[in-house]
Scaffold this motif. Structure first.
Motif, mmCIF file in Angstrom:
data_model
loop_
_atom_site.group_PDB
_atom_site.id
_atom_site.type_symbol
_atom_site.label_atom_id
_atom_site.label_comp_id
_atom_site.label_asym_id
_atom_site.label_seq_id
_atom_site.Cartn_x
_atom_site.Cartn_y
_atom_site.Cartn_z
ATOM 1 N N GLN A 119 0.833 -1.201 0.000
ATOM 2 C CA GLN A 119 0.000 0.000 0.000
ATOM 3 C C GLN A 119 0.868 1.253 0.000
ATOM 4 O O GLN A 119 2.086 1.211 0.105
ATOM 5 C CB GLN A 119 -0.932 -0.014 1.200
ATOM 6 N N GLY A 120 0.187 2.390 -0.114
ATOM 7 C CA GLY A 120 0.866 3.659 0.075
ATOM 8 C C GLY A 120 1.111 4.446 -1.200
ATOM 9 O O GLY A 120 1.241 3.885 -2.293
ATOM 10 N N ALA A 121 1.183 5.747 -1.016
ATOM 11 C CA ALA A 121 1.401 6.669 -2.134
ATOM 12 C C ALA A 121 2.879 7.024 -2.238
ATOM 13 O O ALA A 121 3.694 6.575 -1.445
ATOM 14 C CB ALA A 121 0.570 7.925 -1.929
ATOM 15 N N GLY A 122 3.199 7.837 -3.254
ATOM 16 C CA GLY A 122 4.544 8.376 -3.359
ATOM 17 C C GLY A 122 5.360 7.777 -4.483
ATOM 18 O O GLY A 122 6.508 8.154 -4.695
ATOM 19 N N ALA A 123 4.788 6.846 -5.208
ATOM 20 C CA ALA A 123 5.549 6.204 -6.276
ATOM 21 C C ALA A 123 4.972 6.491 -7.652
ATOM 22 O O ALA A 123 5.365 5.882 -8.643
ATOM 23 C CB ALA A 123 5.605 4.698 -6.032
ATOM 24 N N GLY A 124 4.015 7.409 -7.712
ATOM 25 C CA GLY A 124 3.475 7.803 -9.004
ATOM 26 C C GLY A 124 2.563 6.778 -9.648
ATOM 27 O O GLY A 124 2.390 6.753 -10.862
ATOM 28 N N PHE A 125 1.958 5.933 -8.833
ATOM 29 C CA PHE A 125 1.085 4.884 -9.387
ATOM 30 C C PHE A 125 -0.339 5.360 -9.657
ATOM 31 O O PHE A 125 -1.156 4.602 -10.165
ATOM 32 C CB PHE A 125 1.040 3.677 -8.448
ATOM 33 N N GLY A 126 -0.661 6.583 -9.236
ATOM 34 C CA GLY A 126 -1.999 7.093 -9.528
ATOM 35 C C GLY A 126 -3.022 6.682 -8.481
ATOM 36 O O GLY A 126 -2.721 5.964 -7.524
ATOM 37 N N THR A 127 -4.239 7.142 -8.726
ATOM 38 C CA THR A 127 -5.280 7.099 -7.693
ATOM 39 C C THR A 127 -5.667 5.699 -7.244
ATOM 40 O O THR A 127 -5.972 5.480 -6.085
ATOM 41 C CB THR A 127 -6.530 7.843 -8.219
ATOM 42 N N GLN A 128 -5.676 4.731 -8.176
ATOM 43 C CA GLN A 128 -6.165 3.390 -7.833
ATOM 44 C C GLN A 128 -5.073 2.412 -7.412
ATOM 45 O O GLN A 128 -5.340 1.231 -7.218
ATOM 46 C CB GLN A 128 -6.945 2.796 -9.016
ATOM 47 N N HIS A 129 -3.839 2.894 -7.307
ATOM 48 C CA HIS A 129 -2.744 2.002 -6.896
ATOM 49 C C HIS A 129 -1.905 2.614 -5.782
ATOM 50 O O HIS A 129 -0.737 2.284 -5.626
ATOM 51 C CB HIS A 129 -1.815 1.691 -8.089
ATOM 52 N N PHE A 169 -4.034 -9.379 8.148
ATOM 53 C CA PHE A 169 -3.563 -8.586 7.021
ATOM 54 C C PHE A 169 -2.197 -8.030 7.355
ATOM 55 O O PHE A 169 -2.013 -7.415 8.404
ATOM 56 C CB PHE A 169 -4.509 -7.409 6.743
ATOM 57 N N VAL A 170 -1.235 -8.250 6.476
ATOM 58 C CA VAL A 170 0.077 -7.626 6.618
ATOM 59 C C VAL A 170 0.191 -6.632 5.467
ATOM 60 O O VAL A 170 0.283 -7.031 4.301
ATOM 61 C CB VAL A 170 1.208 -8.663 6.558
ATOM 62 N N LEU A 171 0.147 -5.355 5.801
ATOM 63 C CA LEU A 171 0.227 -4.318 4.776
ATOM 64 C C LEU A 171 1.654 -3.795 4.718
ATOM 65 O O LEU A 171 2.221 -3.384 5.734
ATOM 66 C CB LEU A 171 -0.776 -3.203 5.085
ATOM 67 N N GLU A 172 2.217 -3.866 3.543
ATOM 68 C CA GLU A 172 3.601 -3.429 3.341
ATOM 69 C C GLU A 172 3.563 -2.076 2.637
ATOM 70 O O GLU A 172 2.729 -1.873 1.760
ATOM 71 C CB GLU A 172 4.333 -4.476 2.475
ATOM 72 N N HIS A 173 4.455 -1.175 3.021
ATOM 73 C CA HIS A 173 4.436 0.132 2.374
ATOM 74 C C HIS A 173 5.435 0.148 1.213
ATOM 75 O O HIS A 173 6.618 -0.130 1.397
ATOM 76 C CB HIS A 173 4.758 1.248 3.363
ATOM 77 N N LYS A 174 4.921 0.496 0.041
ATOM 78 C CA LYS A 174 5.752 0.443 -1.178
ATOM 79 C C LYS A 174 7.035 1.260 -1.055
ATOM 80 O O LYS A 174 8.078 0.859 -1.539
ATOM 81 C CB LYS A 174 4.956 0.973 -2.374
ATOM 82 N N LEU A 175 6.941 2.441 -0.427
ATOM 83 C CA LEU A 175 8.123 3.310 -0.362
ATOM 84 C C LEU A 175 9.160 2.814 0.639
ATOM 85 O O LEU A 175 10.259 3.354 0.713
ATOM 86 C CB LEU A 175 7.726 4.743 -0.006
ATOM 87 N N LEU A 176 8.813 1.778 1.399
ATOM 88 C CA LEU A 176 9.777 1.245 2.370
ATOM 89 C C LEU A 176 10.522 0.026 1.847
ATOM 90 O O LEU A 176 11.454 -0.451 2.495
ATOM 91 C CB LEU A 176 9.062 0.908 3.688
ATOM 92 N N TYR A 177 10.113 -0.518 0.695
ATOM 93 C CA TYR A 177 10.724 -1.761 0.212
ATOM 94 C C TYR A 177 12.256 -1.670 0.121
ATOM 95 O O TYR A 177 12.956 -2.643 0.367
ATOM 96 C CB TYR A 177 10.151 -2.170 -1.147
ATOM 97 N N ASN A 178 12.774 -0.479 -0.219
ATOM 98 C CA ASN A 178 14.225 -0.350 -0.368
ATOM 99 C C ASN A 178 14.940 0.063 0.909
ATOM 100 O O ASN A 178 16.165 0.189 0.929
ATOM 101 C CB ASN A 178 14.554 0.666 -1.466
ATOM 102 N N MET A 179 14.179 0.270 1.969
ATOM 103 C CA MET A 179 14.796 0.691 3.228
ATOM 104 C C MET A 179 15.656 -0.435 3.806
ATOM 105 O O MET A 179 15.239 -1.590 3.844
ATOM 106 C CB MET A 179 13.707 1.047 4.236
ATOM 107 N N THR A 180 16.854 -0.088 4.235
ATOM 108 C CA THR A 180 17.748 -1.082 4.824
ATOM 109 C C THR A 180 17.770 -0.928 6.344
ATOM 110 O O THR A 180 17.687 0.192 6.853
ATOM 111 C CB THR A 180 19.174 -0.889 4.269
#
Lengths: 325, 323
Positions: A119-129, A169-180
């Protein structure tokens, strides 16, 4: 301490649970051969084979329903819904089936089922993603809901979720995938429902989750220079909710700011307001402030998207506002 | 619809007895509803009993079933006790689901009944999951999803059949086509004459069978179940049947075509089997009457017992939400 990304933590948690328990299976759209559209699950198909790791058709209702059916007949499935926005495609299976199956049957079944989604915004996926969907799921007693913000929490909470005899439910934030981050070798399955005081402070409490935790920490560093001491709580789990950690902090700081990446109405922040109004109102020295998306939607254009999601400036401004009272 | 081989006497007697239990129980359920001892709504399967007993008789221990809110017959056919069923409908603590389910959520894990479902089509993916676990674990059990023809117009039907077909899962999709989806005749909502035709879209067998003849139902289900058990994948089986009552409690079914009910009553599933047994010298009218009276006693006793049972304690409201 081994370092890994949030993305790698998801995959390692899945692999470790699949090695531990052969009842754990994993399926979703493009998760097997391709390793996931976010490249989160490479290697699982190769290690565990086509019986336990499966690519599904684009059929969210069947994915969730099949996971439920498997969960009540002896498996411990993990289903992926890819973008969290797709929960709305299969809301009947989630709300009417998964969440209620044990209850309606008078407790005849346990439902050891994990559903993952990004989930989550900030990656330019638009309103439905780009939506964060927690609040839609919190109206469903029967579900548990975790929202990890670091690689270590991601690893531990996903393993904990898979071991739960309840749907999680395990919700993962898209902008955190690259966080180390560090994931200590002895990190095991974590208990669900324990918030984490990520930064201690005395003047104002911030309650937040996922990306907003990181932005709140940045705001806290900035505010420290102004002499405002901020305590930051990462809820990590929204259902169950760790009420004690929130109340203890508010009792200490007497001021509360809630930061959510979601629309204002019926957001989970409202539940925190309700909790503190109910059990901690006499501690408060200032009104509670909520920082969120208002009633706006996530737009595609970069400046619009950057504006709708709470940023460090908006968080800091809300903290200053309550700190001055 | 080919010639149906006769089943042995034990099977016939079992199916006849179970059909009578279903019929008489449902007639009483309607009465209990009018007395307000059963709340909400009920969906009767009177006229469709051959489907319930034919399916149940063809299954083996360990097999699982999901069905719809028109599922009292399936619950009884699979072996739910009359007491558990009636008590559940009255909302009593000793009901199948401790009073939390009611008429539309009858569930009994001990007999493989994974649950009726009050959402049209929702049980199909769940059955797919039950079949998936059998396949993953290498077990020979099969899963059965029972639904009406109305459910074949909802998205879960497509998703479930498609997924089951690509994975060759041991699952039977059994459509009880009673010609009406709620109040609407099938031809107004569905562009095919036979639901089984839809199987071609999934490259699986589609079979039409007479749903009023319990032996024919048994035969068709057994054949599809064998295929599933041998790893040959799912089948879509359509049983042509008819509900004598309306969609739910208040529906008097004014939308029926004139004379339609009378035509179907001539092929009443209980009569169809009883006549065959009488013709084969396995039953006479006196025995049939005795059987009916014995079944009535069973149902009446269960009703009286359930009336005296306690409601669940209020604390139970918060139990079983989580494990």
């Amino acid at each position: 301490m081994p370092q890994m990304t949030y993305r790698e933590a998801v995959c390692k948690a899945l692999a470790d649970e699949m090695r531990t328990d052969e009842q754990v299976i994993f399926f979703g759209e493009d998760v097997a051969v391709a390793g996931g559209v976010f490249k989160v699950t490479p290697g699982l198909y190769e290690e565990f084979g086509s019986n336990r790791v499966r690519d599904t058709p684009i059929s969210e209702q069947a994915i969730v329903g099949a996971a439920l059916g498997a969960a009540i007949t002896g498996l411990r499935p993990v289903a992926e819904l890819m973008f969290a926005d797709f929960v709305f495609v299969c809301m009947d299976q989630i709300v009417n089936q998964v969440a209620k199956y044990r209850y309606m049957s008078g407790g005849q079944f346990t439902v050891p089922l994990t559903i993952r989604a990004a989930q989550g915004a900030g990656a330019g996926f638009g309103t439905q993603h780009s939506q964060c969907v927690e609040s839609f799921l919190m109206g469903c007693p029967g579900l548990k809901l975790v929202v990890p913000s670091t690689p270590a929490d991601m690893y531990g909470l996903l393993r904990g979720a898979i071991r739960e005899d309840n749907p999680v439910f395990v919700l993962e934030h898209k902008l955190l995938y690259n966080m180390t981050g560090d994931v200590p070798d002895d990190t095991g399955p974590m208990k669900l429902g324990e918030a984490h005081v990520v930064r201690e402070g005395n003047d104002v409490t911030i309650v937040s989750t996922q990306l907003m935790v990181h932005r709140s920490l940045e705001a806290a560093t900035e505010l420290e220079k102004e002499g405002i001491s901020v305590e930051v709580i990462d809820l990590r789990s929204l259902a169950p909710l760790d009420k004690d950690t929130i109340l203890d902090s508010v009792a200490k700081t007497n001021r509360l700011v809630i930061v959510e990446e979601a629309p204002h109405s019926a957001g989970w922040g409202g539940d925190i307001v309700s909790l503190v109004a109910d059990e901690g109102i006499y501690w408060l020295d200032a009104p509670i402030k909520r920082v969120n998306m208002g009633q706006a939607l996530v737009a595609y254009s970069p400046p619009l998207e950057d504006t709708v999601v709470p940023n460090v400036g908006r968080i800091a401004e809300a903290v200053r506002n309550v700190a001055q009272r | 619809m080919t010639t149906v081989p006769a089943l042995n006497l034990d099977s016939r007697q079992w199916m006849l007895r179970r059909m009578l239990e279903i019929r008489i129980a449902e007639e009483q359920i309607q009465g209990l509803f009018m007395q307000n001892l059963i709340r909400g709504t009920t969906h009767l399967c009177i006229g469709q009993e051959a489907c319930s007993v034919g399916i149940a008789h063809a299954l083996q221990p360990g097999d699982t079933v999901t069905c719809t809110y028109r599922g009292h017959g399936h619950a009884l056919a699979l072996g739910m006790t009359m007491q558990k069923l009636i008590a559940e409908m009255m909302g009593k603590a000793s009901g199948a689901c401790k009073g939390k389910g009611g008429s539309m959520h009858l569930t009994d894990a001990s007999i493989g009944l994974l649950g009726e479902n009050a959402i049209v089509g929702a049980g199909l993916p769940i059955a797919v999951g039950a079949a998936l676990s059998a396949q993953v674990k290498g077990e020979s059990r099969i899963a059965v999803a029972i639904f009406g023809e109305g459910a074949t117009n909802i998205g879960t039907f497509h998703e479930a059949l498609n997924m089951a077909a690509i994975w060759k899962l041991p699952v039977l999709f059994i459509c009880e086509n009673n010609l009406y989806g709620e109040y609407s005749p099938m031809e107004n909502t569905t562009p095919v004459a036979h639901i089984a035709e839809r199987a071609t879209a999934y490259n699986i067998p589609g079979v039409v069978e007479d749903g009023q003849d319990a032996e024919a139902v048994y035969d068709a289900v057994k054949e599809a179940a064998d295929r599933a058990r041998y790893g040959e994948g799912p089948t879509l089986l359509e049983l042509k049947t008819y509900r004598y009552r309306g969609h739910s409690r208040t529906d008097t079914a004014p939308y029926r075509r004139p004379g339609e009910l009378d035509e179907w009553l001539k092929r009443d599933p209980i009569d169809v089997l009883a006549r065959k047994m009488i013709a084969d010298g396995q039953l006479d009218e006196t025995e049939l009457e005795e059987l009916k009276q014995g079944t009535e006693r069973l149902v009446f006793d269960a009703i009286e017992w359930a009336k005296a049972e306690p409601f669940p304690p209020i604390e139970s409201l918060f139990e079983d939400i989580y494990a």
